[in-house]
Structure formats: structure tokens, C-alpha cells
Motif scaffolding. Structure first.
Motif, short mmCIF file in Angstrom:
data_model
loop_
_atom_site.label_atom_id
_atom_site.label_comp_id
_atom_site.label_asym_id
_atom_site.label_seq_id
_atom_site.Cartn_x
_atom_site.Cartn_y
_atom_site.Cartn_z
N HIS A 227 8.64 12.62 -1.63
CA HIS A 227 9.39 11.67 -0.80
C HIS A 227 8.44 10.70 -0.10
CE1 HIS A 227 13.67 13.35 -0.31
NE2 HIS A 227 13.12 13.95 -1.35
N SER A 228 7.38 11.26 0.47
CA SER A 228 6.42 10.45 1.20
C SER A 228 5.69 9.47 0.28
CB SER A 228 5.41 11.36 1.90
OG SER A 228 4.43 10.61 2.57
N VAL A 229 5.29 9.95 -0.91
CA VAL A 229 4.56 9.10 -1.86
C VAL A 229 5.43 7.95 -2.35
CG1 VAL A 229 3.53 9.06 -4.16
CG2 VAL A 229 2.95 10.90 -2.58
N PHE A 230 6.68 8.25 -2.70
CA PHE A 230 7.56 7.19 -3.20
C PHE A 230 7.88 6.20 -2.08
CE2 PHE A 230 10.36 4.87 -5.68
CZ PHE A 230 10.62 5.45 -6.91
N ALA A 231 8.10 6.70 -0.86
CA ALA A 231 8.38 5.81 0.26
C ALA A 231 7.20 4.88 0.52
CB ALA A 231 8.71 6.61 1.50
N THR A 232 5.98 5.43 0.45
CA THR A 232 4.79 4.60 0.66
C THR A 232 4.69 3.52 -0.39
OG1 THR A 232 3.60 6.45 1.67
CG2 THR A 232 2.27 4.64 0.79
N ALA A 233 4.94 3.87 -1.66
CA ALA A 233 4.89 2.89 -2.74
C ALA A 233 5.95 1.82 -2.55
CB ALA A 233 5.07 3.58 -4.08
N HIS A 234 7.17 2.24 -2.21
CA HIS A 234 8.25 1.27 -2.00
C HIS A 234 7.92 0.33 -0.85
CE1 HIS A 234 12.18 -0.33 -0.74
NE2 HIS A 234 12.52 -0.20 -2.00
N ASN A 235 7.34 0.86 0.22
CA ASN A 235 6.96 0.02 1.35
C ASN A 235 5.93 -1.02 0.94
OD1 ASN A 235 8.62 1.60 2.90
ND2 ASN A 235 6.98 2.78 3.86
N THR A 236 4.96 -0.60 0.12
CA THR A 236 3.94 -1.53 -0.36
C THR A 236 4.58 -2.66 -1.17
OG1 THR A 236 2.31 0.25 -0.45
CG2 THR A 236 1.83 -1.74 -1.71
N LEU A 237 5.52 -2.30 -2.05
CA LEU A 237 6.20 -3.31 -2.86
C LEU A 237 7.00 -4.27 -1.98
CD1 LEU A 237 7.64 -1.24 -5.87
CD2 LEU A 237 5.35 -2.16 -5.54
N ALA A 238 7.77 -3.74 -1.05
CA ALA A 238 8.64 -4.57 -0.22
C ALA A 238 7.83 -5.51 0.66
CB ALA A 238 9.56 -3.69 0.63
N LEU A 239 6.78 -5.00 1.28
CA LEU A 239 5.97 -5.85 2.16
C LEU A 239 5.22 -6.91 1.36
CD1 LEU A 239 4.61 -3.11 4.59
CD2 LEU A 239 6.32 -4.88 5.10
N THR A 240 4.75 -6.55 0.17
CA THR A 240 4.09 -7.54 -0.69
C THR A 240 5.07 -8.62 -1.12
OG1 THR A 240 2.57 -5.83 -1.52
CG2 THR A 240 2.78 -7.85 -2.82
N ALA A 241 6.28 -8.20 -1.51
CA ALA A 241 7.31 -9.16 -1.92
C ALA A 241 7.68 -10.08 -0.76
CB ALA A 241 8.54 -8.43 -2.43
N GLY A 242 7.79 -9.52 0.44
CA GLY A 242 8.11 -10.33 1.61
C GLY A 242 7.04 -11.37 1.89
N ALA A 243 5.77 -10.94 1.80
CA ALA A 243 4.67 -11.89 2.02
C ALA A 243 4.68 -12.99 0.97
CB ALA A 243 3.35 -11.13 1.99
#
Length: 513
Positions: A458-474
Motif C-alpha cells: 500500500h505504501s509503495v504504490f501510494a508513494t509511486a502514485h504521489n510521484t506521478l501526480a505531483l510530476t503531472a501537476g508540475a
């Protein structure tokens, strides 16, 4: 029917071709279990379609200008429906990917003609309203795809996400011949399909996406990544050289001297890539980690679809001549803030953590779809409408295809780093987890360690998703700043160009056959 009939025929086709970009997202876990697949194959089910659309769009647009937009649109409907049946009958992933590529070619013939048909059929405030309705359909279709895909997958099976295309495209075909006027196009005997341009465009786009998709499986230094990437870069360079020298180019590069046209291309490519490129991994997180049903995962995206559709219609009604500084910049900014807001998941987060960000990104994308389409057609001469529509659709699909590929590579690499010193084989574990295989990993874990390992996943997938979302936002926010700077000063357009909405030709009541 003179007003709404043609628009309904075009919107039906647009809805089906765009919903098929994302309808597979909710079915990815079912596809993986039914046919057996790796993350790379799952990516190609989504990306292969978008890439085929992008690669064929400019060529289809040239054929439409030569042989008639209504005729090419109708042929596209037939090819799309036939390929949909082939997808539904797929016995393995190779067949499915190949059928998706053919389906994308049919979709390209439909997509490249819709905007130019709308610009010819309507003018003034009706044109703004038509763009708004079309943009509402386009933006909501991409977001409604996972919902419809989840409903069909859960109620029947994944094959019905393709069977459902057949009756809808048949209805669109009937309405096309009944509601859209026919006119024999003015054919230029010297104008031929730019076959080298089509091939080079496909090699450039396909090679780049293939290299990005292969990089997380083979590594960036491997021949399997570097060779297709080199071929793609060479093809792109040759494509530019060929287009600059061609008498009848596939894409007139001089159009990019127009700030509004360039702003439209940046807006749709960056917006689509940032927002919808992350969506496949959001769907995998909802189903494989949160254990939502396919329809449940689809319904989570409903606020995005509702917001996008509503904003597109309202902006089309209120802004028949949209400002790039207002509409495009604000749309990308809101889309970026929305997708970035989805990047704060924790190991214990549930689906409600995504709702606010999805709704905000929907508002932004509603503006993006409506404004970018109007700008693309409104910033060029009427005789370039087909080429401009094809370019807009090409950039939209390339943005999505590159978004899925780039974020897939980023997801695997982020998971790989997070799993270092946690599991014996972090690379293969990351591949399995990113492909929706959390339950497979847990099933192979000793019973006593499953609870702790499940929390880790759960933690690993959440971290990866956060990285994707923040990168996409930037990325989206950077795009907004670029569009704002690009349109800071609007030079006087050439006399042949139309600054606001496209001028209606003298024979505007007629549409190419």
C-alpha cells in the motif's frame, strides 16, 4: 435537425473513439487475469490505440481534404466498428494489441474530420456553442470511459467494452448520411497523400513510446531501448526536413508561427498527457490496492467527468471567441493543481482522498478541450481547417500516449527504489505491483507476513502514485506558464487568417462529401 442533427452525428463518433482511449482502464486487471499480461502489454493496450490514432491523423486529414470529410468520417466509423469486434474476439494479448492498432486507424479518420466539419457547418455564436458541446463530449468521454468499462466488465466481461461500440457507431453512420450535407470536394490533382510523412510520423512517435515502455523492462542503457529511441529521433528529424521542403506537406510547419495555434497544441498535449496519462495508474491503485470493483473504480472518476462536461458547455456558450491567455492558461493551471492534489496519498488513504483533485482537474480539462479546439481552428485560414483539426487531434493523442509511457516508467522506477532492501527481487516485484498484481504478490507471501507486506505494498504504490501526480501537476502548471508567455503579445494576424472564430466559407451550408 439542421442544427443538432449533424452535431449529434459527429459527437456520437467522437464519444466512442475517445471513450475507447480510457474504457480499457477499468478492465486492465480483468484483461491481465484473462489473457495473461505484463505491465508493458497492458500499457500497449491503452497506448497502442492512442499511438495509432496519432500516427494516422495527419494522413487521414489530408485524405479528408482531398476526398471529402463526410466520406472519410463514414469510412472511419466502419473500420472502427470492425476492429472493435476483432478486439472483443481476441484470444491473446498479441491479437488484442494488433486489433487496437487497427481500431486506432479508424478512430483517426473519424477524429481528424470532426472539428473541420463543425467549423464548416456553424458560425458565430452557434459555432461557440457547437465547440462547447463537442468539448463537453470529448472531455467527459475520456473520464466516463472507466465508469462504462467498469460497468460492462463487472456485469458481463471485458469483451463487452468493445462489443458496445458496434451499435453506437452504426447509429452514428446512419445519422451521418441523413444529417450531414454532402458536397463534392475541390480536388487538387497535384495533391497526393504524403506517404513518407505518414511513415516518418509513425516511426518517430511509435519509436519514442516503444523506447519509453521498454526502458523499465530492459533499462535505459540496453539496446532494446536505445535502438528504437535512436530510430525515432532520426525519423523525427527527417520528418521535419521533409515537411519543410514538401509542396503539399502533411503538416505545414509554418502554422506554428501563429502564437494561438502553437498555444492550442501545447494546451491539449500537456493537459491530456498530464491528467489522463496518470489515470491508468489511479485505476490500478483503486482496484488492486483498494480492492474496489471495476464499476466502483470508474465511479470514483465521475466528479471529473461531470465537472469537465459542464465547464466545456458553459465556456462554449460564454466564450465563442476564447482568449488563450484566459481559457488555455487557466485551464492548464486548474488541471495541474487538480492532478497535483491527488499526490498526497498515504498507506491508509482511501478513494475519497482523490475526489477533490479529480473534480478540480475536470474543471481545468473542460476549459482545455473547449478552448484548445476553438483556437486550433480559429487561428488558421479556412482552407487549412482539415490540417489544423488533424494537428489538434494528433497532439492530443500523442500527449496521452507519451503520458502513459512516461508515467509507467516513472511508476516502476519509483516502486523499485521503494522496494530496495525490502524484498529479494525489487525489480520484478515492482513490475508485478505496477501491473495490478498486488494480490498475486500477497498470495505468494507466507500467511504470517501478509498483513505487514500488504501494508508495505500500500505504501509503495501510494508513494509511486504521489510521484506521478505531483510530476503531472508540475508539468501542467509549467505548460500554463509557457502558454501565458507565448500569448503575451498577439501580433496582427495575416489577412488570410481569422483571429477569432473561423470564417464561414461562401458554401458554408455544404460540407465535403
Amino acid at each position: 435537425m439542421r442544427i443538432w442533427g449533424p452535431l449529434a452525428a459527429l459527437c456520437l463518433g467522437t464519444f466512442m473513439l475517445l471513450i475507447d482511449v480510457t474504457i480499457v482502464l477499468a478492465a486492465l486487471p480483468s484483461l491481465s487475469g484473462s489473457l495473461g499480461s505484463s505491465l508493458s502489454q497492458l500499457q500497449w493496450v491503452a497506448d497502442g490505440y492512442a499511438l495509432a490514432v496519432a500516427a494516422a491523423l495527419l494522413g487521414a486529414g489530408m485524405l479528408a481534404d482531398r476526398h471529402g470529410r463526410r466520406r472519410v468520417y463514414a469510412v472511419g466509423l466502419v473500420v472502427f466498428a470492425s476492429a472493435s469486434v476483432a478486439c472483443a474476439l481476441s484470444p491473446d494479448m498479441g491479437w488484442l494489441i494488433a486489433a487496437r492498432l487497427v481500431q486506432g486507424v479508424g478512430a483517426a479518420a473519424m477524429f481528424t474530420t470532426t472539428l473541420s466539419l463543425i467549423s464548416t457547418l456553424y458560425s458565430g455564436r452557434r459555432l461557440g456553442l457547437a465547440y462547447g458541446v463537442w468539448a463537453a463530449v470529448a472531455s467527459s468521454a475520456s473520464a466516463l470511459g472507466p465508469i462504462l468499462g467498469g460497468l460492462l466488465t463487472q456485469a458481463l466481461n471485458w469483451r463487452w467494452i468493445f462489443y458496445v461500440n458496434v451499435p453506437v457507431t452504426a447509429l452514428a453512420l446512419v445519422m451521418t448520411f441523413r444529417c450531414i450535407p454532402r458536397r463534392t470536394p475541390d480536388r487538387d490533382a497535384t495533391r497526393r497523400l504524403d506517404v513518407p510523412g505518414v511513415v516518418l510520423c509513425a516511426l518517430g512517435a511509435g519509436g519514442c513510446v516503444y523506447a519509453l515502455t521498454a526502458s523499465h523492462a530492459h533499462g535505459w542503457a540496453s539496446a532494446g531501448t536505445l535502438v528504437p529511441l535512436a530510430v525515432a529521433l532520426v525519423a523525427c528529424a527527417v520528418f521535419v526536413a521533409v515537411q519543410r521542403r514538401s509542396t503539399h506537406p502533411l503538416l505545414d510547419l509554418s502554422l506554428f508561427r501563429r502564437p494561438e495555434f502553437t498555444a492550442a497544441m501545447i494546451t491539449i498535449a500537456v493537459g491530456g498527457g498530464a491528467v489522463y496519462g496518470v489515470l491508468p495508474y489511479t485505476s490500478l491503485w483503486l482496484q488492486s490496492v483498494q480492492h474496489l470493483s471495476p464499476i466502483g473504480a470508474g465511479l470514483v472518476v465521475l466528479p471529473h467527468a461531470a465537472a469537465a462536461g459542464l465547464v466545456a458547455v458553459l465556456s462554449g456558450r460564454w466564450m465563442p471567441k476564447p482568449s488563450p491567455r484566459l481559457g488555455a492558461t487557466l485551464g492548464l493551471l486548474l488541471a495541474g493543481l487538480g492532478v497535483a492534489a491527488e499526490g498526497f496519498l498515504g498507506p491508509g488513504s482511501g478513494w475519497p482522498a482523490l475526489i477533490g483533485g479529480l473534480a478540480l482537474s475536470g474543471i481545468g480539462m473542460g476549459l482545455v478541450f473547449q478552448v484548445a479546439a476553438a483556437l486550433a481552428l480559429g487561428s488558421v485560414p479556412p482552407e487549412r481547417a482539415g490540417m489544423a483539426g488533424g494537428a489538434y487531434s494528433t497532439f492530443e493523442q500523442l500527449g496521452y500516449a507519451f503520458g502513459v509511457a512516461v508515467f509507467g516508467t516513472l511508476a516502476v522506477s519509483t516502486m523499485n527504489r521503494s522496494l530496495n532492501d525490502v524484498v529479494p527481487d525489487p525489480e520484478n516485484t515492482a513490475q508485478t505491483l505496477s501491473g495490478g498484481g498486488a494480490d498475486t504478490l500477497l498470495a505468494a507471501t507466507p500467511a504470517g507476513a501478509r498483513s505487514a507486506f500488504g501494508h508495505t505494498l500500500h505504501s509503495v504504490f501510494a508513494t509511486a502514485h504521489n510521484t506521478l501526480a505531483l510530476t503531472a501537476g508540475a508539468l501542467a502548471i509549467t505548460g500554463a506558464a509557457l502558454v501565458l508567455r507565448l500569448t503575451r503579445r498577439r501580433p496582427n494576424p495575416p489577412k488570410s487568417a481569422v483571429a477569432g472564430s473561423p470564417a464561414k466559407p461562401a458554401a458554408a451550408a455544404q460540407v465535403d462529401g
